[in-house]
Design a protein around this motif. Structure first.
Motif: not given
Length: 478
Positions: A40-44, A467-476
């Motif tokens: 049910l999830i798409n990775l973004i 620079t400081v990096e912030f990476h997010i992967v989420y499932s919608k």
């Protein structure tokens, strides 16, 4: 700043401490019925476009009297000058006690030949391990009570008899790192026949006859009937470096251990008068269950390092181009991510923060004064106190460390190899979004169990390259 670290201790930073691990309850963050395996999830992947306010602050308080099951007590004693950060001094307070009540040296007439205060070396030092400079150490007797039930911090001091130091020792740290013992008398030999061996490395401070005479005068009295009585009379020791010296290595020592010469102790060498050639020993040992102890640590920062700390209050909402970190007490890194509540609704699969080292500009200096093996993220409450982030909620600390990471690795920026520290905190980010926080506030601290060791200099959010990096992967969910 002091308030935030009152519940922390040196042992919290070790991989095996496990103090804050609790049972994992996924349903408080992500409903169990919604998981990547149900299709049910798409990775973004969210681009690295988050605003991150990166600062450094000085924390002068660390609880250094704590002890934890399965972890030996390690304390710093010495002086080290880091050209970028400045000077660090460290001393240790501790007690010893007889192994049993109503102790006597012998049932026969006897003579005490000498007494030596032993401090076992861990074989770990921080700084210039190749060409360490000699250091002078002084031993004082405490004139103020210590209590096993009290809590002591890195900036705590206790009264000692400075007018009558018990011992002084000029220590060749290079010899200590290479041999069994440094100090007065020949290193003791244990065992018999082919099993003879020299005991492990340690410092040996010869105690004066006045101390020996005091001990002898109390034998057979109420002083030796209980540990409390003994510690009321012989309150303990304080070992400190000569703080006027500017040396380049901080050695670390054990207080507890399972065998003689592996724990801090006073060793009495004596003989029965009828057999003068037969040397005997009696130990008054540090006992982790009955003897108090703590590490005193002071920092004297260079103008450059102090200027970075000053910016914390002066420009609270502006990122700095450089951020710095040491094992506490010392420099910590603050990261604030505003508007975290505005993240799209979904399930956070990955939330990785990366900081990249820029160094001091002197390669030799940076190789001498190296960074921690791992750094540890904590959450910061609105009142400044710290809390354990959601990603640490595992049944065991090893699993939490494996999940979060925080270790050093190498990456590439603009074709150049750069040392980086990465940690993954998806559960904490998920909870911040769920709780509709205005910002996610994190504190990064050194995660090794050596108080006052290690340091790093990294690029802040406004650094033009690192620079400081912030990476997010989420499932919608669909």
């Amino acid at each position: 700043m002091r308030k935030a670290l009152k519940f922390l201790s040196a042992a919290v930073f070790t991989a095996s401490a496990g103090l804050l691990a609790t049972s994992c309850n996924e349903d408080t963050i992500i409903p169990a019925k919604v998981a990547p395996g149900n299709n049910l999830i798409n990775l973004i992947e969210v681009p690295d476009t988050f605003t991150i306010i990166s600062k450094s602050l000085y924390i002068d308080t660390l609880r250094t009297s704590a002890k934890f099951d399965g972890i030996r007590i390690i304390r710093a004693v010495g002086t080290v000058v880091d050209p970028y950060f400045g000077k660090t001094n460290a001393g240790v307070y501790f007690q010893v006690k007889p192994s049993s009540n109503d102790i006597n040296f012998s049932s026969n007439p006897y003579t005490i030949d000498s007494a030596v205060l032993v401090l076992p070396y861990t074989r770990f030092s921080w700084g210039d391990t190749t060409n360490p400079q000699n250091q002078k150490f002084n031993v004082y007797e405490l004139t103020e009570d210590l209590s096993i039930d009290d809590v002591y911090y890195s900036n705590t001091t206790k009264n000692v008899d400075r007018n009558n130091p018990l011992a002084s020792l000029n220590v060749d740290l290079k010899a200590l790192r290479a041999s069994a013992a440094v100090g007065t008398m020949t290193p003791p030999i244990v065992g018999t026949g082919n099993n003879k061996d020299t005991v492990g490395p340690h410092l040996r401070f010869k105690l004066p006859q006045t101390y020996i005479d005091r001990v002898i005068s109390k034998v057979g009295t109420s002083t030796f009937q209980t540990p409390a009585n003994f510690l009321a009379e012989f309150k303990g020791f304080y070992i400190e470096p000569d703080t006027n010296q500017n040396t380049n290595l901080m050695p670390y020592f054990f207080l507890d251990g399972s065998e003689d010469y592996t724990r801090a102790a006073v060793v009495f060498y004596y003989h029965d008068n009828a057999t003068p050639n037969e040397q005997k020993t009696l130990f008054f040992d540090f006992d982790r269950d009955e003897c108090a102890q703590f590490n005193w640590v002071s920092r004297a920062y260079t103008p450059k390092a102090k200027a970075i700390f000053d910016k914390y209050a002066q420009t609270k909402d502006q990122s700095d181009p450089e951020i710095i970190l040491q094992n506490l007490p010392g420099a910590a890194i603050d990261l604030r991510i505003p508007n975290i509540k505005n993240m799209p609704t979904g399930i956070i699969n990955k939330a990785e923060i990366i900081i990249s080292l820029v160094g001091s500009g002197n390669a030799n200096e940076d190789s001498t004064f190296w960074g921690p093996v791992r750094i540890d993220p904590w959450g910061v409450n609105p009142d400044g106190t710290l809390y354990s982030i959601e990603d640490r909620n595992y049944n065991d600390q090893a699993s939490a460390i494996s999940f979060i990471g925080g270790g050093s690795s190498f990456g590439a920026i603009n074709g150049k190899v750069v040392k980086q520290y990465k940690f993954n905190i998806p559960k904490e980010v998920q909870k911040a979004i769920k709780d509709k926080r205005d910002e996610l506030h994190l504190r990064l601290i050194g995660a090794q169990g050596f108080p006052a060791a290690y340091r790093l200099i990294a690029g802040g959010e406004t650094n033009s390259t690192y620079t400081v990096e912030f990476h997010i992967v989420y499932s919608k969910t669909q």
